[in-house]
Design a protein around this motif. Sequence first.
Motif, mmCIF file in Angstrom:
data_model
loop_
_atom_site.group_PDB
_atom_site.id
_atom_site.type_symbol
_atom_site.label_atom_id
_atom_site.label_comp_id
_atom_site.label_asym_id
_atom_site.label_seq_id
_atom_site.Cartn_x
_atom_site.Cartn_y
_atom_site.Cartn_z
ATOM 1 N N VAL A 143 17.790 -9.985 -12.177
ATOM 2 C CA VAL A 143 17.546 -10.496 -10.979
ATOM 3 C C VAL A 143 16.783 -9.504 -10.028
ATOM 4 O O VAL A 143 17.396 -8.261 -9.739
ATOM 5 C CB VAL A 143 18.627 -10.919 -10.129
ATOM 6 N N LEU A 144 15.594 -9.976 -9.831
ATOM 7 C CA LEU A 144 15.004 -8.974 -8.804
ATOM 8 C C LEU A 144 14.810 -9.577 -7.498
ATOM 9 O O LEU A 144 14.352 -10.741 -7.334
ATOM 10 C CB LEU A 144 13.326 -8.922 -9.343
ATOM 11 N N THR A 145 15.012 -8.458 -6.666
ATOM 12 C CA THR A 145 15.065 -9.171 -5.217
ATOM 13 C C THR A 145 14.204 -7.845 -4.467
ATOM 14 O O THR A 145 14.337 -6.804 -4.733
ATOM 15 C CB THR A 145 16.375 -9.071 -4.571
ATOM 16 N N GLY A 146 13.381 -8.417 -3.207
ATOM 17 C CA GLY A 146 12.600 -7.543 -2.643
ATOM 18 C C GLY A 146 12.339 -8.163 -1.172
ATOM 19 O O GLY A 146 12.170 -9.115 -1.291
ATOM 20 N N ASP A 147 11.866 -7.133 -0.425
ATOM 21 C CA ASP A 147 11.375 -7.683 1.070
ATOM 22 C C ASP A 147 10.373 -6.742 1.230
ATOM 23 O O ASP A 147 10.332 -5.341 1.353
ATOM 24 C CB ASP A 147 12.386 -7.456 2.100
ATOM 25 N N ILE A 148 9.262 -7.209 1.936
ATOM 26 C CA ILE A 148 8.140 -6.649 2.440
ATOM 27 C C ILE A 148 7.693 -6.949 3.918
ATOM 28 O O ILE A 148 7.711 -8.211 4.033
ATOM 29 C CB ILE A 148 6.745 -6.647 1.741
ATOM 30 N N VAL A 149 7.741 -6.196 4.673
ATOM 31 C CA VAL A 149 7.541 -6.487 6.227
ATOM 32 C C VAL A 149 6.211 -5.692 6.670
ATOM 33 O O VAL A 149 6.267 -4.515 6.543
ATOM 34 C CB VAL A 149 8.921 -6.091 6.912
ATOM 35 N N LEU A 150 5.385 -6.116 7.186
ATOM 36 C CA LEU A 150 3.993 -5.535 7.751
ATOM 37 C C LEU A 150 4.486 -5.749 9.365
ATOM 38 O O LEU A 150 4.515 -6.804 9.860
ATOM 39 C CB LEU A 150 2.973 -6.441 7.238
ATOM 40 N N SER A 151 4.390 -4.464 9.906
ATOM 41 C CA SER A 151 4.601 -4.540 11.334
ATOM 42 C C SER A 151 3.649 -3.603 11.917
ATOM 43 O O SER A 151 3.421 -2.487 11.264
ATOM 44 C CB SER A 151 6.195 -4.310 11.404
ATOM 45 N N ILE A 152 3.517 -3.835 13.463
ATOM 46 C CA ILE A 152 2.522 -2.943 14.207
ATOM 47 C C ILE A 152 3.651 -2.729 15.284
ATOM 48 O O ILE A 152 3.835 -3.727 15.988
ATOM 49 C CB ILE A 152 1.115 -3.583 14.286
ATOM 50 N N ALA A 153 3.610 -1.529 15.705
ATOM 51 C CA ALA A 153 4.348 -1.177 17.041
ATOM 52 C C ALA A 153 5.583 -1.741 17.068
ATOM 53 O O ALA A 153 5.941 -2.649 18.025
ATOM 54 C CB ALA A 153 3.371 -1.582 18.264
ATOM 55 N N ASP A 154 6.444 -1.700 15.972
ATOM 56 C CA ASP A 154 7.616 -2.057 15.803
ATOM 57 C C ASP A 154 7.622 -3.776 16.085
ATOM 58 O O ASP A 154 8.899 -4.320 16.406
ATOM 59 C CB ASP A 154 8.622 -1.570 16.762
ATOM 60 N N ILE A 155 6.730 -4.368 16.066
ATOM 61 C CA ILE A 155 6.708 -5.974 16.047
ATOM 62 C C ILE A 155 6.305 -6.651 14.632
ATOM 63 O O ILE A 155 5.327 -6.340 13.874
ATOM 64 C CB ILE A 155 5.614 -6.445 16.799
ATOM 65 N N ASP A 156 7.520 -7.113 14.179
ATOM 66 C CA ASP A 156 7.041 -7.933 12.763
ATOM 67 C C ASP A 156 5.953 -8.862 12.778
ATOM 68 O O ASP A 156 6.294 -10.108 13.360
ATOM 69 C CB ASP A 156 8.353 -8.437 12.026
ATOM 70 N N LEU A 157 5.155 -8.787 11.675
ATOM 71 C CA LEU A 157 4.024 -9.689 11.695
ATOM 72 C C LEU A 157 4.028 -10.454 10.652
ATOM 73 O O LEU A 157 3.749 -11.893 10.753
ATOM 74 C CB LEU A 157 2.526 -9.020 11.689
#
Length: 66
Positions: A21-35
Amino acid sequence: MPQRQVALIDLLDRLLSDGVVLTGDIVLSIADIDLVRVSLRALIMSISEQNPAPWNAAASPQRDAP
């Protein structure tokens, strides 16, 4: 403890026979705001007679015996 070398094909065979099982999360954020947030969850395993593909049973409708 002695080092043991394992061939890549042996490692893949062991992983696919039991499944992985593969799991992962990618979060793109600018100035601590998740976009953008992308979550990945995947099950990878081999398909054989003992472990048939689930989509084959769903694709072919069951026929009633006469």
